[in-house]
Structure formats: structure tokens, C-alpha cells
Design a protein around this motif. Structure first.
Motif, PDB file in Angstrom:
ATOM      1  N   TYR A   1      -7.750  -5.610   3.894  1.00  0.00           N
ATOM      2  CA  TYR A   1      -8.144  -5.949   5.149  1.00  0.00           C
ATOM      3  C   TYR A   1      -9.426  -5.755   5.806  1.00  0.00           C
TER       4      TYR A   1
ATOM      5  N   ASP B   1       1.858 -13.463   6.439  1.00  0.00           N
ATOM      6  CA  ASP B   1       1.818 -13.983   7.869  1.00  0.00           C
ATOM      7  C   ASP B   1       0.481 -13.302   8.382  1.00  0.00           C
ATOM      8  N   ILE B   2       0.526 -12.185   8.451  1.00  0.00           N
ATOM      9  CA  ILE B   2      -0.921 -11.360   9.049  1.00  0.00           C
ATOM     10  C   ILE B   2      -2.119 -11.933   8.538  1.00  0.00           C
TER      11      ILE B   2
ATOM     12  N   ILE C   1       3.686   1.653  -0.089  1.00  0.00           N
ATOM     13  CA  ILE C   1       5.158   1.259   0.025  1.00  0.00           C
ATOM     14  C   ILE C   1       5.751   0.472  -1.017  1.00  0.00           C
TER      15      ILE C   1
ATOM     16  N   ASP D   1       0.620  -1.059  -0.114  1.00  0.00           N
ATOM     17  CA  ASP D   1       0.128   0.021  -0.151  1.00  0.00           C
ATOM     18  C   ASP D   1       0.985   1.378  -0.003  1.00  0.00           C
TER      19      ASP D   1
ATOM     20  N   VAL E   1      -5.216  -2.560  -3.245  1.00  0.00           N
ATOM     21  CA  VAL E   1      -4.460  -1.992  -2.092  1.00  0.00           C
ATOM     22  C   VAL E   1      -4.577  -2.550  -1.042  1.00  0.00           C
ATOM     23  N   ILE E   2      -3.674  -3.034  -0.220  1.00  0.00           N
ATOM     24  CA  ILE E   2      -3.769  -3.769   0.739  1.00  0.00           C
ATOM     25  C   ILE E   2      -4.706  -3.566   2.147  1.00  0.00           C
ATOM     26  N   VAL E   3      -4.812  -2.187   1.989  1.00  0.00           N
ATOM     27  CA  VAL E   3      -5.678  -1.842   3.344  1.00  0.00           C
ATOM     28  C   VAL E   3      -7.136  -2.405   3.025  1.00  0.00           C
TER      29      VAL E   3
ATOM     30  N   LEU F   1       5.657 -10.846   4.831  1.00  0.00           N
ATOM     31  CA  LEU F   1       4.927 -10.088   5.938  1.00  0.00           C
ATOM     32  C   LEU F   1       3.503 -10.021   5.919  1.00  0.00           C
ATOM     33  N   TYR F   2       2.929  -9.607   4.816  1.00  0.00           N
ATOM     34  CA  TYR F   2       1.457  -9.665   4.640  1.00  0.00           C
ATOM     35  C   TYR F   2       0.878 -10.954   4.709  1.00  0.00           C
TER      36      TYR F   2
ATOM     37  N   ASP G   1      -2.960 -15.689   9.388  1.00  0.00           N
ATOM     38  CA  ASP G   1      -3.851 -15.617  10.837  1.00  0.00           C
ATOM     39  C   ASP G   1      -4.832 -15.002  10.887  1.00  0.00           C
ATOM     40  N   LEU G   2      -5.181 -13.986  10.292  1.00  0.00           N
ATOM     41  CA  LEU G   2      -6.419 -13.166  10.155  1.00  0.00           C
ATOM     42  C   LEU G   2      -7.637 -14.186   9.638  1.00  0.00           C
TER      43      LEU G   2
END
Lengths: 206, 379
Positions: free
Chosen positions: A80, A101-102, A35, A33, A75-77, A98-99, A105-106
Motif C-alpha cells: 500500500y 477489491d481495495i 493473517i 499480512d 507483505v501487503i502493507v 478483498l485485497y 480501486d486505489l
């Protein structure tokens, strides 16, 4: 690296076949997002190149929006937000470390917890490591209370990786049937069965 | 914080206590970070003279929702005037006259600015935050009456470090096909964000502060962040402090969000956690938020500031103004006008509770204007 990940995912899908209810297998790509624009571009490029080799799998880069699926960038947000509001929109998700991983779990939280979530780690040359997403749970270790579903379903993925699809299907059906019946459930699913009872019930359903 | 500011805050908090009991959620009182306590040159209220505030309508649904805010403020006769500026997401940098205006008024209300994904243009939202050193991004996610969600009793405040971390913007291509991205964490920034979080918890009677991290993998970077949080926690003994790894945190958020109170996070995790929490509590269309720095503050829709909605939404004028209305209520509190803030918040809450005028993301089919009119009539 990114091209290998993309290839592996699409490869697995064509070998497993239509394991999802939707007719179209959508591979959705998440760049970062704002970055890592360079990273995003390179990952996207790789995925595009690989997707061309698998024309039977529909590949989209999607912006998730409440109304419709236009083909734009994601976009990643927004992901979510959409994951918690309407997770049924998603099929296969590809993303960096990293994404992933999160989000894994989510999503595990969304479907009922870590006791049910299987995983398969795949490397070059067909090396695969199947493990459950959960950890060692020292507080319930040795008490015959753990939920074996996660590791059982991981073993099922392993069997599929080895090409033993009929046996994998048998075990998966047995597990899902046992859980659907609801008579034997371990503590994390709200029941009070022991691991051994639950396992016996699965074996009975085979 | 300076002595007089603390006294004003105490007085305002005590006068709002009775109102607090009638509302089921706490006052979103944002402390003004007195880190290098500099008294602003322009006093915050001029006793009746309307105070200027910079307004940036932005892209997409931005102009629609900022227009809603303007209408409501006019109806309330709030002593605030807006200096409007046109800024679009595809500009290379924010124009100088806008920056001068913000530096003069010290407070800004903003609609979303489009962030182009990939490509060379960096985000203008990010640029504003770095330039004005708005190191805190605060998002308040809470269940609203009349908006049923899967979980009840959700009231989470996500305080996110806004200037460094993964958003440092330091990337380079080492060789073709290999890109390196630097995540920078400093003790200075971690300490001040932790301090802000605990001060916020203290001022708003919150019980727990949770630090979100991934220090098992990024031992040095997130380890430094955690150390700073721990040190600050020691100076606030009455507030409980705990830590949680970010993936476990997301899982807990989707299964048991009631356990969280105030969360303090570095930059990237804060973005993700705030959006997840917003999705849990009702959607990004209703969550207020703001970016606060030592001298300046910019208020905008809480989560997903880079999302400006689809063109269809803009055409049909069906964007949800609630988030920006609640953020402007936060702005009114920041400007020390709590009576107007309370009026605005109660009106918005009443409209949502009644449920007659709701935009599409909340399950209704009203237009922005209808919701705005409903809020004005509920004032």
C-alpha cells in the motif's frame, strides 16, 4: 481455485505478449499480512507450481523496498505504501478477493479515476465478462455526460480475449490518442465535452 | 474519565492553545479510555522523580531508532528512565520479565518486531496487543513543512480497532486445499473503539469522524460495526459523522485526501488505510502512532510496525528516527509532560523544515546519528 487464478493470469500474459514496456513481465504475489499464513502458503504454492510451467515469464515473490528488488516475501502493507509512493514499480499484481477489491480501486484513483479503468472477469472454459470498474452513476445518468473510456477499454480487453488483436489495437490507439490530444475531454477529466462528441472524436481517429 | 483527569486535560489543553496557533497542526492528545475507569496505582508523574518506561529496541532498525530517542531524551533532561529489554520477532512469546515490566510501568516504547510471513510463528506485535488489550491503534498522518508531497493539507488520524476482526487468528484447514479464516466482530469492541474515536475528536477539536467499512459485502460483520458507530455518534452531536466503503475510501485517499479528518475502522481496513495515508503524507518513516488500552499504552512507529527495514539500512545506520521521535512525543503527552512533548515536536519539525539532515526515504542522505544530533541541537 488459487492455481486457476495464477494460471489464468500467466496464460493471458503469454497470449497478449509484451504489453508492458518493461522487458520482463513480473508477476508479484501478495500473501496476507500476518493473517492467513495458511492461505498465503497455499496460494504461494499454487503460483509457484504454475509459474514453473511458464518459464518465459519471470515470476518473483517480492518484498517491496525502497532500495532494491531482492527475492523475498511480500507483505501487503508495504504494498500500500509503495503503491502510493512509487506505483511505477509494479507490473502485474495477483491477490485474493478483498485485497484485490481495495487495491484495484486505489490504483484507479492513482491513474485518473474510475472513468478510465477497464476490467475483465474471466471464468472457466473461456467465459469472460468485460465491464467498467465504475458503477451506474445515477446523478449523471441520461445527461450525455459520462466518460465512455472505461467501457471502451473493457471492450478492447474483450476483443483481445477473443483473439481479435488488430481491431483491439486500433480502438485502443484511437482512444489513447483522443485523450492525449486533450481537445475533447469529459467532465471527470476536467473538460466539458459531451459523451457523443468524445465518441465522435474517437471514431475520427480510427 | 475521572473528574480530576478531565480537569487536568482541560487545563493542559488551554495552556497549549496559544502554542496550537503557532503550530499548524493539532495536539495529539490521546484520551485515556475510561471505559472501566480504574485509577492507575502508579501516578503518572511523580513530581520530579524520573518515571520508568519500558523500552523494547526490537529488530532491524529498531535498536538504531530507539537509541536516537534515548539520546534526545537525555539531552532534554526529560524525567523518564528506560527499562530496556531484548525481544526479537522470532521468539515464540514475549518473555515474562518484559510483560511484568510493562504491567508495572504501564507505558512502553517499542521499535519494530519482525513478523515472519507464513510459517507457524504468530506475530509478537499482535501478541502484545491482545495480551495487554490495547484496543486502539492510532496513526496520525499529516503533511510536514518542508516535505513536499503530491497532496497538501493532509491531516488524517486513523483510529483502528486492534484486537479482533480479521486478525482474530482463527484459521483452520477444513480439507487439504481449503482453508477457512474467521473474522470476528463484537458489539463490545466496536462500541469502545467508536467511543475512543469520538472522544479523541472531541478533545482535539476535530470536526468529522468517518467510519470505514465494507458492509455492502460483509453485511452482518461490518453492519454491526457501523451500528455501534452510529449509536455513539448520536451522543456527540457537534461532531459530523459519515461512512465510506473501504475501496472508495482508498480511491479518495489517493485523489483527495484533504476531505478526511478522523477515521475509525475495523482491524484490517485500518491497517491498509493507515499505511496508504502514511504513504500519501510523507512515508512511514515520519508518521507517529501508538497503541492504547484501558491500562497500558505502547508507542511505536505509526504505520508498518512489522517492517524493520533491510539489513543494508541497519549496516549503514540510515534509518529514519523521526517516526519514533514523534511517537515518543505522544508518549510524553500521555505521561502528562506536555512541555517536553512540545519541545521535542518543534525541534523535529524544525529539522525537517530546514531540510539539511534527511534520511534516504525523505530524499536526503544523512545517517540516523546526524538527524538525531540535528534534533538535539534544535531543542
Amino acid at each position: 481455485m488459487a492455481s486457476q487464478i495464477a494460471k489464468r493470469f500467466l496464460c493471458n500474459h503469454s497470449s497478449i505478449g509484451r504489453t508492458y514496456s518493461s522487458d520482463v513481465i513480473r508477476a508479484t504475489l501478495f500473501p496476507g499480512d500476518g493473517i492467513g499464513p495458511e492461505i498465503a502458503t497455499s496460494v504461494k504454492q499454487c503460483c509457484r507450481e504454475v509459474a514453473e510451467k511458464y518459464p518465459e515469464i519471470k515470476y518473483e515473490e517480492v518484498v517491496i523496498d525502497n532500495c532494491c528488488m531482492m527475492i523475498t516475501r511480500l507483505v501487503i502493507v508495504l504494498l500500500y505504501m509503495q503503491l502510493v509512493k512509487n506505483p511505477a514499480l509494479f507490473d502485474v499484481l495477483v491477490m485474493p478477493n478483498l485485497y484485490g477489491d481495495i487495491i484495484s480501486d486505489l490504483c484507479a484513483g492513482l491513474i485518473g479515476g474510475l472513468g478510465l479503468t477497464p476490467s475483465l472477469n474471466i471464468g472457466e472454459g473461456g467465459i469472460a465478462l468485460a465491464e467498467a470498474v465504475h458503477g451506474s452513476a445515477p446523478d449523471i445518468a441520461g445527461k450525455n455526460l459520462a466518460n465512455p473510456t472505461a467501457l471502451l477499454l473493457s471492450a478492447v480487453s474483450m476483443l483481445r480475449h477473443l483473439g481479435l488483436h488488430d481491431k483491439a489495437d486500433r480502438i485502443q490507439d484511437a482512444v489513447l490518442k483522443t485523450i492525449a490530444e486533450g481537445k475533447y475531454r469529459t467532465a471527470d477529466l476536467g473538460g466539458s465535452s459531451k459523451t457523443s462528441d468524445f465518441t465522435k472524436a474517437i471514431i475520427d481517429h480510427l | 474519565m475521572s473528574q480530576t483527569t478531565t480537569q487536568i486535560l482541560k487545563r493542559l489543553i488551554s495552556t497549549t492553545q496559544s502554542h496550537l496557533r503557532s503550530c499548524t497542526r493539532s495536539v495529539t492528545y490521546m484520551p485515556r479510555p475510561g471505559y472501566n475507569a480504574v485509577k492507575p496505582n502508579t501516578p503518572y508523574t511523580n513530581n520530579g522523580v524520573p518515571r520508568p518506561v519500558t523500552l523494547i529496541p526490537g529488530d532491524g532498525i529498531g535498536p538504531l531508532v530507539t537509541n536516537a530517542v534515548e539520546q534526545v531524551f537525555e539531552a532534554m533532561h526529560a524525567p523518564v528512565t528506560f527499562e530496556k529489554f531484548d525481544v526479537h520477532g522470532n521468539m515464540h512469546r514475549v518473555p515474562d520479565d518484559v510483560m511484568d515490566s510493562i504491567k508495572k510501568t504501564k507505558v512502553c516504547l517499542k521499535g519494530g518486531l519482525v513478523t515472519p510471513v507464513g510459517g507457524g510463528v504468530s506475530s509478537l506485535n499482535l501478541f502484545l496487543r491482545k495480551e495487554l488489550d490495547l484496543f486502539v491503534s492510532l496513526v496520525n498522518c499529516f503533511n510536514m513543512d518542508g516535505l513536499p508531497t503530491r497532496h497538501e493539507d493532509v491531516d488524517i488520524v486513523v483510529i483502528r480497532e486492534n484486537t479482533e476482526g480479521e486478525y482474530s487468528g482463527l484459521e483452520h484447514e477444513v480439507v487439504p486445499g481449503v482453508v477457512e479464516s474467521l473474522k470476528v466482530i463484537t458489539k463490545f469492541c466496536s462500541e469502545r473503539i467508536a467511543k475512543y474515536a469520538f472522544e479523541y475528536a472531541h478533545l482535539n477539536n476535530r470536526k468529522t469522524v468517518t467510519a470505514v467499512h465494507k458492509a455492502n459485502i460483509m453485511k452482518l460483520a461490518d453492519g454491526l460495526f457501523l451500528e455501534s458507530c452510529r449509536e455513539i455518534a448520536k451522543t456527540y452531536p457537534e461532531i459530523k459523522y459519515n461512512e465510506i466503503i473501504v475501496d472508495n475510501c482508498c480511491m479518495q485517499l489517493v485523489s483527495k485526501p484533504e476531505q478526511f479528518d478522523v477515521m475509525v475502522t475495523p482491524n484490517l481496513y485500518g491497517n491498509l488505510v493507515a499505511n496508504t495515508a502514511a504513504g500519501i503524507a510523507g512515508g512511514t518513516g515520519v508518521m507517529p502512532g501508538g497503541n492504547v488500552g484501558v491500562e497500558y499504552a505502547i508507542f511505536e512507529q505509526g504505520a508498518s510496525a512489522g517492517n524493520v527495514g533491510k539489513p543494508k539500512l541497519v549496516e549503514k545506520k540510515k534509518a529514519n528516527p523521526v517516526a519514533l521521535l514523534l511517537s515518543s512525543a505522544m508518549m510524553l503527552r500521555h505521561l502528562e509532560l506536555p512541555e517536553f512533548a512540545d519541545r521535542l515536536e518543534s525541534a523535529v519539525k524544525r529539522v525537517i523544515k530546514e531540510g539539511k539532515y534527511r534520511t534516504k526515504d525523505l530524499g536526503g542522505s544523512s545517517t540516523t546519528q546526524e538527524v538525531t544530533d540535528a534534533v538535539i541541537s534544535a531543542l
